[in-house]
Design an enzyme around this catalytic site. Structure first.
Site, PDB file in Angstrom:
ATOM      1  CD  GLU A 196      -3.771   0.760  -7.618  1.00  0.00           C
ATOM      2  OE1 GLU A 196      -2.681   0.354  -8.045  1.00  0.00           O
ATOM      3  OE2 GLU A 196      -3.938   1.124  -6.455  1.00  0.00           O
ATOM      4  CG  HIS A 220       0.507   4.038  -6.107  1.00  0.00           C
ATOM      5  ND1 HIS A 220      -0.604   4.421  -6.819  1.00  0.00           N
ATOM      6  CD2 HIS A 220       0.430   2.691  -5.979  1.00  0.00           C
ATOM      7  CE1 HIS A 220      -1.313   3.328  -7.117  1.00  0.00           C
ATOM      8  NE2 HIS A 220      -0.704   2.272  -6.623  1.00  0.00           N
ATOM      9  CG  MET A 240      -1.844   1.178   1.320  1.00  0.00           C
ATOM     10  SD  MET A 240      -3.126   1.138   0.020  1.00  0.00           S
ATOM     11  CE  MET A 240      -3.638   2.855   0.029  1.00  0.00           C
ATOM     12  CD  GLU A 241      -1.518   3.373  -3.157  1.00  0.00           C
ATOM     13  OE1 GLU A 241      -1.328   2.165  -2.902  1.00  0.00           O
ATOM     14  OE2 GLU A 241      -2.551   3.798  -3.695  1.00  0.00           O
ATOM     15  CG  HIS A 259       2.491  -0.834  -8.284  1.00  0.00           C
ATOM     16  ND1 HIS A 259       1.683  -1.209  -9.323  1.00  0.00           N
ATOM     17  CD2 HIS A 259       1.639  -0.352  -7.342  1.00  0.00           C
ATOM     18  CE1 HIS A 259       0.424  -0.961  -9.031  1.00  0.00           C
ATOM     19  NE2 HIS A 259       0.361  -0.442  -7.818  1.00  0.00           N
ATOM     20  CD  GLU A 260       2.594  -0.347  -3.672  1.00  0.00           C
ATOM     21  OE1 GLU A 260       1.856   0.615  -3.363  1.00  0.00           O
ATOM     22  OE2 GLU A 260       2.161  -1.359  -4.250  1.00  0.00           O
TER      23      GLU A 260
HETATM   24 ZN   LIG Z   1      -1.195   0.230  -6.640  1.00  0.00          ZN
END
Ligand SMILES: [Zn+2]
Length: 851
Positions: free
Chosen positions: A314, A295, A259-260, A291-292
């Protein structure tokens, strides 16, 4: 429990501006509850108006609005009404809140390895209200000041920098930049911490103490990936990371991958590998780190206004996570992984009855948003961005994003804002493009149609685009088309893996498929008169999001071409096409098994080996009748055996092959031997996780029982050991074991999210269809009530894992239809059953066709 609606959120955002959250948490009050005091300062555009604040306490202790005490008994479910607002308001809410065992809210975990207690906060997507009172919607952002009272020997971290520790056991954090409530986080407990620094940004990584040796071992790789991705994102975005420090905490029993949270990303701590893993799993960790981090710009700096634009979070994080992993880290084939694994997730989701646009125009409530955390919002959205880059050009794309950040930094934005920024940078009107790619669901199929002249040259090559009958929309696609020649087309033997002829890419062209001309048929004029290629690959380079079907000649050449094709992405696309055609029932499973036997042992790309095996197994289990399944499984096990025999000792391929062999074999003597250390392939380490994999297979086959499982758990007293043991017990072919597991899955509220999932994951086995037959009806009868006992994410996970997926029969579909006819199903359960039933429909069709 009601879920915040889009309408209510829009009204509230028009009325309020939140200026700050001041949150005080006291975590010293025992094992069940904690104390939470929130002071919210906010302005109202309309003095005298009313609104509401969300909070989910076990006891609401006090509410004061502008100094006026309000009756805590007025709390209605999770909403507390506030009336008579002033222009400037101060709201103070004191509450006793429950710790979570579901990964939603403030999760509390006691490590069975050493008895230590660890907490972490998960506020997404509407769980902040389980920790502190708040206006729990993404467009009411405000700076957060957090202070925490906790045991003196703990470590506490929040989104912001630690400002002061005025007394032992008290931590005060500096005000953050404006945060959406769903991004507020903290960790607390005797966490192990390693610090670093890069480019002026303080870095930290955390884990529980019992995993410290694994973090210490991998810290170099984790920090290196972090630095590489930070540098690359800074280059691409031209906006510095805006949240001060960058901490990454690996936390127990985390529901998602990660979770970002700004400044304090939380990851599931399975990413700290205690047993051997393949390099593909290291790549996945790197990709999640990237990925995070993406974000921090997409979601954290610029936040979606409402969950309609989940894709702005996303899809962009998936796209840039994959891109910077491929461009900046040692995992250069991240786009191959994306093509084979992530896009399969997207294609599957987009073809189901529950499909939705990448950017829906109206998501009615937060519950629906949670269900939309799916292959469409992630993988399809990222594919569509890849298509956008192919169409606009990378420079215009990136320039548009820089403009987008400049305009909306620390604020909120929508699809329209993004399109405006991209139009400004590219000078092109993106309205029509966005309409067909972002606003409409479902996908196209691209088929090659080839006519040959007598001399073997192309008379005509055409690409025919089609769409499913319910969604007859064709789209503009920019695709690559690859022409491949076999070096020697005369005497290749598809049966002898590794001995395939060399394959040469003769030409790659990029073409635009016009959707409206000639019913979706585009003739590739430049190929007319060219010598025919042995293999013509549509969407070569994987620029678009579409199903691809080869022409008959190319399809026939695949077994011959695969071993000699040097481009891993092209091979992944060919495997993908085969897997997809089998999934669609257009080709029999036996074709796939034959291709695996012929070509997989020679496949050099690890991710391809691993994913093809992982995706094939469920097709065997579900698409084949019980009388033909064992033979196919034996063939698959044979292919795994050959992979194992030829893999370098101690490497990723060997481990991937061993895992798949363990799952497929029925040779219990060999497996029992591995547990005893006998005849283990040279270089293969039968470590904790591999031992559990073997034991699980032996449990499914009835070759071990409770004594062996208990002994293994005693030897592995970790949290993972407890989870694996639960799965093994649930997998035993024993009526009492099934009954116990079912009780846990449907009724138990004392076990954590992870232990529930472990039970559900072991319950259904393709080998035990008769033993579990009575539970098919029970699933549909009991699951609505069972889901009501759980928080939304866990309810959906358990409902999905517990679905009777091997009961491939018309009766199962009737039961699903009857359940879906009810109008009182929770949003998440409805989605799970709708999708699982559609998967079952496909399996049933394939079985019927094969009979
Ligand atoms: Zn994500």
């Amino acid at each position: 429990m009601p879920s915040l609606t889009r309408v209510a959120a829009t009204e509230r955002a028009a009325l309020l501006t939140v200026e700050s959250y001041d949150i005080e948490l006291d975590l010293t009050g025992g094992e069940v509850v904690f104390r939470s005091v929130t002071r919210i300062r906010f302005r109202s555009t309309t003095p005298g108006a009313g609104t509401f604040v969300e909070v989910r306490p076990t006891r609401l202790l006090g509410v004061r609005l502008n100094g006026r005490a309000l009756d805590p008994a007025a709390l209605d479910d999770n909403q507390f009404a506030l009336t008579g607002l002033l222009a400037d308001n101060t709201l103070v809410v004191e509450a006793e809140m429950a710790y979570s065992n579901a990964g939603e809210g403030l999760h509390r975990f006691v490590d069975p390895a050493d008895g230590n207690t660890y907490l972490y906060a998960m506020s997404g997507i509407d769980n902040a209200q389980r920790i502190f009172a708040c206006f729990d919607q993404p467009d009411l952002k405000a700076p957060v000041v957090l202070s925490v009272v906790a045991p003196t020997d703990w470590t506490v971290a929040g989104n912001g920098e630690l400002a002061a520790t005025p007394a032992p056991g008290r931590w005060e954090f500096a005000a953050t930049p404006p945060l959406a409530t769903y991004l507020v986080s903290l960790i607390a407990g005797p966490y192990h911490l390693l610090r670093g620094e890069h480019d002026g940004i303080p870095l930290g990584v955390y884990c529980r103490r019992s995993l410290a040796e694994y973090l210490d071992r991998d810290a170099d790789e984790i920090f290196t990936v972090t630095r590489q991705c930070l540098d690359r994102l800074h280059e691409l975005f031209d906006v510095r990371y805006p949240f001060g420090k960058y901490d990454q905490a690996f936390v127990p029993e985390f529901n998602m991958g990660a979770m970002e949270n700004p400044g304090l990303v939380t990851f599931r701590d399975e990413f700290l590998h205690r047993s051997a893993v393949t390099d593909a799993e290291r790549e996945q960790r790197a990709n999640t780190i990237a990925h995070e981090m993406a974000h921090m710009w997409f979601g954290d700096l610029v936040t979606l206004r409402w969950w309609d634009d989940l894709w702005l979070n996303e899809s962009f994080a998936e796209y840039f996570g994959t891109r910077v992993t491929a461009e900046a880290t040692r995992f250069g084939s991240a786009w191959t992984t994306f093509a084979l694994r992530r896009k399969a997730w997207g294609y599957a989701a987009d073809q189901r009855p529950s499909t939705h646009p990448v950017a829906p125009s109206e998501v009615p409530d937060a519950a629906e948003a949670l269900s939309n955390l799916d292959g469409i919002s992630y993988a399809k959205g990222a594919s569509v961005l890849r298509q956008l880059v192919a169409w606009l050009g990378d420079e215009a794309f990136l320039a548009g994003l820089r403009g987008f950040f400049a305009t909306h930094r620390f604020g909120n934005a929508t699809l329209a804002d993004l399109l405006a920024a991209l139009s400004a940078s590219s000078g092109r009107d993106l309205t029509g493009w966005a309409e067909v790619w972002l606003r409409q669901p479902q996908l196209n199929t691209l088929r090659a149609e080839i006519r040959l002249r007598d001399d073997g040259h192309y008379a005509e090559v055409a690409v025919v685009q089609s769409a499913p009958s319910g969604h007859p929309l064709l789209r503009p696609h920019r695709i690559g088309v690859g022409l491949y020649d076999l070096a020697d087309t005369a005497d290749g033997d598809p049966g002898s893996a590794g001995a395939g002829p060399g394959v040469r890419v003769r030409r790659r062209i990029e073409v635009d498929l016009a959707p409206v001309v000639d019913g979706g048929r585009t003739v590739l004029d430049e190929l007319t008169g060219q010598p025919a290629a042995r293999l013509l690959l549509l969407n070569d380079g994987d620029l678009t999001f579409a199903k691809v079907r080869l022409d008959a000649g190319s399809a026939a050449a695949v077994p011959l071409a695969l071993p000699g094709l040097s481009d891993p992405l092209a091979r992944a696309l060919l495997w993908s096409e085969t897997l997809d055609a089998v999934t669609d029932g257009e080709r029999p499973v036996s074709d796939l098994v034959a291709l695996i036997v012929a070509a997989l042992p020679a496949e050099p790309e690890l991710i391809v080996v691993q994913d093809v095996l992982n995706r094939t197994r469920p097709l065997l289990d579900r698409y084949l009748d019980p009388d033909v399944r064992p033979a196919a499984l034996e063939q698959l096990a044979g292919a795994c055996d050959r992979l194992l025999a030829t893999a370098p000792p101690g490497g990723s391929r060997q481990l991937a092959a061993a895992r798949s062999l363990i799952g497929a074999t029925v040779d219990t003597a060999v497996l029992a031997g591995w547990l005893a250390g006998e005849d283990v392939p040279d270089g293969l380490v039968v470590d904790a996780e591999l031992r559990w994999a073997v034991l699980r297979r032996l449990a499914v086959l009835g070759a071990v029982g409770e004594p062996e499982i208990a002994a293994e758990q005693a030897a592995d007293p970790s949290a993972s050991g407890a989870e694996r043991a639960a799965t093994c017990r649930a997998a035993l072919p024993d009526p009492e074991a099934k009954d116990r597991a079912w009780q846990v899955v449907t009724r138990d509220t004392t076990l954590s999210n992870r232990l529930l999932e472990a039970n559900a994951a072991g319950f259904w086995q393709p080998e035990q269809v008769e033993l579990t037959a009575s539970y098919v009806e029970r699933y549909f009868a009991e699951m609505p009530e069972a889901a009501g006992r759980r928080t939304p994410w866990v309810a959906d996970q358990v409902a999905g894992l517990a679905y009777p997926r091997y009961a491939v029969a018309g009766r199962t579909r009737e039961l699903a239809a009857a359940l879906l006819a009810r109008d009182d199903l929770p949003t998440g359960l409805r989605r799970v059953v709708t999708d699982a039933d559609d998967d079952l429909r496909r399996a049933l069709l394939s079985r019927t066709a094969a009979r």
